[in-house]
Write a protein that holds these residues in place. Structure first.
Motif, PDB file in Angstrom:
ATOM      1  N   PRO A  86       0.674  -1.224  -0.102  1.00 43.03           N
ATOM      2  CA  PRO A  86      -0.006  -0.031   0.055  1.00 43.03           C
ATOM      3  C   PRO A  86       0.825   1.250   0.070  1.00 43.03           C
ATOM      4  N   PHE A  87       2.037   1.137   0.269  1.00 41.80           N
ATOM      5  CA  PHE A  87       2.837   2.578   0.284  1.00 41.80           C
ATOM      6  C   PHE A  87       3.525   2.812  -1.402  1.00 41.80           C
ATOM      7  N   TYR A  88       3.252   2.034  -2.423  1.00 38.71           N
ATOM      8  CA  TYR A  88       3.538   2.288  -3.636  1.00 38.71           C
ATOM      9  C   TYR A  88       2.245   3.010  -4.569  1.00 38.71           C
ATOM     10  N   ALA A  89       2.759   3.963  -5.198  1.00 35.48           N
ATOM     11  CA  ALA A  89       1.773   4.730  -5.968  1.00 35.48           C
ATOM     12  C   ALA A  89       1.122   3.883  -6.931  1.00 35.48           C
ATOM     13  N   GLN A  90       1.993   3.017  -7.828  1.00 34.03           N
ATOM     14  CA  GLN A  90       1.658   2.121  -8.604  1.00 34.03           C
ATOM     15  C   GLN A  90       2.636   0.898  -8.632  1.00 34.03           C
ATOM     16  N   GLU A  91       2.273  -0.145  -9.274  1.00 34.29           N
ATOM     17  CA  GLU A  91       3.112  -1.331  -9.303  1.00 34.29           C
ATOM     18  C   GLU A  91       4.111  -1.771  -8.057  1.00 34.29           C
ATOM     19  N   PRO A  92       3.390  -2.117  -6.881  1.00 36.98           N
ATOM     20  CA  PRO A  92       3.918  -2.373  -5.764  1.00 36.98           C
ATOM     21  C   PRO A  92       4.855  -3.490  -5.971  1.00 36.98           C
ATOM     22  N   GLN A  93       5.999  -3.356  -5.262  1.00 32.83           N
ATOM     23  CA  GLN A  93       6.748  -4.414  -4.785  1.00 32.83           C
ATOM     24  C   GLN A  93       6.214  -5.104  -3.438  1.00 32.83           C
ATOM     25  N   ARG A  94       5.809  -6.324  -3.686  1.00 32.70           N
ATOM     26  CA  ARG A  94       5.029  -7.102  -2.674  1.00 32.70           C
ATOM     27  C   ARG A  94       5.814  -7.740  -1.837  1.00 32.70           C
ATOM     28  N   ASN A  95       7.100  -7.936  -2.102  1.00 34.83           N
ATOM     29  CA  ASN A  95       7.994  -8.553  -0.905  1.00 34.83           C
ATOM     30  C   ASN A  95       8.409  -7.471   0.049  1.00 34.83           C
ATOM     31  N   THR A  96       7.942  -6.597   0.552  1.00 38.98           N
ATOM     32  CA  THR A  96       8.291  -5.616   1.486  1.00 38.98           C
ATOM     33  C   THR A  96       7.392  -5.501   2.502  1.00 38.98           C
TER      34      THR A  96
END
Length: 391
Positions: free
Chosen positions: A347-357
Motif C-alpha cells: 500500500p505504500f506504492y503509488a503504482q506497481e507495488p513491490q509485494r515482498n516488502t
C-alpha cells in the motif's frame, strides 16, 4: 510500542507486538501530566468572566511562540505563515477537501506515505508516480510529468520520508521546487518526521529544514511519544498559498471541536512557556536512533538470506525487503498467528507495488519486545520458505 493482550489466557510472552504504527500510550510529557493541563485550562475557561473558549487569540499567541521558536525555519519567524491543525493527517485531509476535485492529478514519489495515498484515492484524485532514486524525485522526469499530466499538486517527503526514512540532498529539493514554481504547481512537502532526523549535524539547517520557499507548503506534527495524548500539527507556507489551499483556521470544524482545539492550544501554550520542547526532541531523536540500531543489529544476527534493509536517516520506521517470492500481506497473516503485526509494503506504492516488502514501526519497542518481535518475524518467514534460510 503497543502491546495488546489476547483474551485467551495466554501469558505475557504471548501478547501481540504491534509494529504497524499508531501512537504510543505515553511520552516524555506523560499522559497524566497532559490530562491535568487540559483540565486546568478547561476549569479556567469556565470560571473566567465572559470566557470564550473558541477565542482565536489563544491560537494566535501559540502561533507567535512557535514561529519565533520551534517552527522558525518553517515560517521565517512569521506567524502569518502558519496554520495549526490536529496532526499532519488532519492537515492533509483539509487540503484534499478544500483544494482537490475528483479527476485532479497529484504527482508523487513511487514509494510514499500510505495514508496520503489513501486520502488522495478516496477523494477520486489520480495519483501518478515520478521516477527517481535514493536521492529523491528526478527533476527531469518531474518536468516531463508536469507537461504531460498537468497536475494540481506535487506531493513529496524529502526529510525522513515514510516509509524508508530517506533524506534528499538540498540540491535535489531546490531543483524540484524550482520546476514546480516555474510551472505554477504547488509543491506540498510532508515533513511529519522531520523533527526526528537522527544526525542533525550531518545535515545543515538549509539542507534538512529548508521549508520557507516560495510556492511550497509544509505539513508537520509533533512526533508521537513527545506529549502523550496530544496530536498537534501545522501547515507552513505563504499566507496567500495557505488561503488558497486551506479554509478557516479551524477548518470548518463544529463549535464543539473548535472549543476542544482551543483548550488544547491553551494547554500547549502554557506547556511551552514552562518546558521548551527542544531538549525533549533531542532525547526522542537519540532514543529512536538507538532503538533503530538495536533492531537492525538483532536482525543482522538472525542472518536470514535475502532479508534486506537500508538504515533510515530518521523517523520511527524501518523498511524491509523480504526474500524473493514472499508477499508482505501473506506474511502478515502468518506473523499474526505468532503474535506480531506490521504494515505490508504494497500500500505504500503509488503504482506497481513491490509485494515482498514491509514496514516495521520500532520506535516504541523495548529490548525484550524487539528480540521477541524479530524472533516472531523470522519464524513467520521460515514458515513460508519451509526452512530458516540462515547464513
Amino acid at each position: 510500542m503497543i502491546a495488546v493482550e489476547r483474551h485467551d489466557g495466554r501469558d505475557d510472552m504471548e501478547k501481540i507486538i504491534n509494529w504497524m504504527g499508531g501512537w504510543p500510550n505515553d511520552g516524555f510529557v506523560s499522559a497524566s501530566d497532559w490530562e491535568e493541563r487540559l483540565a486546568a485550562a478547561a476549569d479556567r475557561s469556565r470560571r473566567g468572566p465572559g470566557a470564550d473558549t473558541t477565542n482565536p487569540d489563544v491560537s494566535d499567541r501559540l502561533k507567535r511562540m512557535l514561529a519565533c521558536g520551534l517552527l522558525n525555519a518553517q515560517t521565517s519567524g512569521e506567524p502569518s505563515h502558519l496554520r495549526l491543525t490536529a496532526g499532519a493527517d488532519a492537515a492533509l485531509l483539509s487540503l484534499v477537501k478544500r483544494g482537490l476535485q475528483p479527476g485532479d492529478v497529484v504527482l508523487t514519489e513511487p514509494l510514499t506515505s500510505r495514508s496520503a495515498l489513501q486520502m488522495f484515492r478516496k477523494a477520486g484524485v489520480r495519483v501518478e508516480p515520478v521516477t527517481g532514486d535514493s536521492g529523491g524525485m528526478d527533476p527531469d522526469a518531474l518536468a516531463a510529468a508536469i507537461s504531460l499530466q498537468r497536475p494540481k499538486l506535487v506531493y513529496v517527503s524529502p526529510v525522513c520520508s515514510d516509509p524508508h526514512g530517506a533524506v534528499w540532498p538540498v540540491q535535489r529539493f531546490d531543483a524540484v521546487s524550482r520546476i514546480c514554481r516555474i510551472s505554477g504547481v504547488t509543491l506540498l512537502r510532508d515533513d511529519r518526521q522531520a523533527m526526528l532526523l537522527y544526525d542533525a549535524e550531518k545535515y545543515s539547517e538549509n539542507d534538512a529544514k529548508k521549508h520557507a520557499v516560495d510556492g511550497v507548503l509544509s505539513i508537520g506534527q509533533l512526533p508521537p511519544g513527545l506529549v502523550a495524548g496530544l496530536r498537534f500539527g501545522w501547515v507552513a507556507g505563504e499566507p496567500a498559498l495557505l488561503e488558497r489551499w486551506f479554509s478557516s483556521p479551524f477548518g470548518g470544524d463544529s463549535s464543539h471541536n473548535r472549543e476542544v482545539l482551543t483548550l488544547e492550544h491553551q494547554a500547549f501554550l502554557e506547556l511551552l512557556q514552562e518546558q521548551p520542547l527542544e531538549p525533549l526532541l533531542d532525547m526522542l531523536r537519540v532514543q529512536c536512533d538507538q532503538r533503530m540500531r538495536r533492531l537492525t543489529d538483532i536482525l543482522s544476527q538472525k542472518g536470514v538470506r535475502g532479508l534486506r534493509w537500508r538504515k533510515p536517516a530518521g523517523g520511527v520506521h524501518l523498511w524491509l525487503t523480504l526474500p524473493d517470492g514472499l508477499d508482505g500481506e501473506a506474511l502478515l497473516r502468518g506473523a499474526w498467528i505468532r503474535g506480531l503485526m506490521f504494515q505490508p509494503g504494497a500500500p505504500f506504492y503509488a503504482q506497481e507495488p513491490q509485494r515482498n516488502t514491509l514496514r516495521l514501526t520500532f520506535a516504541y519497542a523495548d529490548e525484550r519486545q524487539m528480540k521477541l518481535g524479530v524472533s516472531r518475524l523470522v519464524e513467520a518467514i521460515g514458515d513460508f520458505t519451509g526452512r530458516f534460510d540462515i547464513g
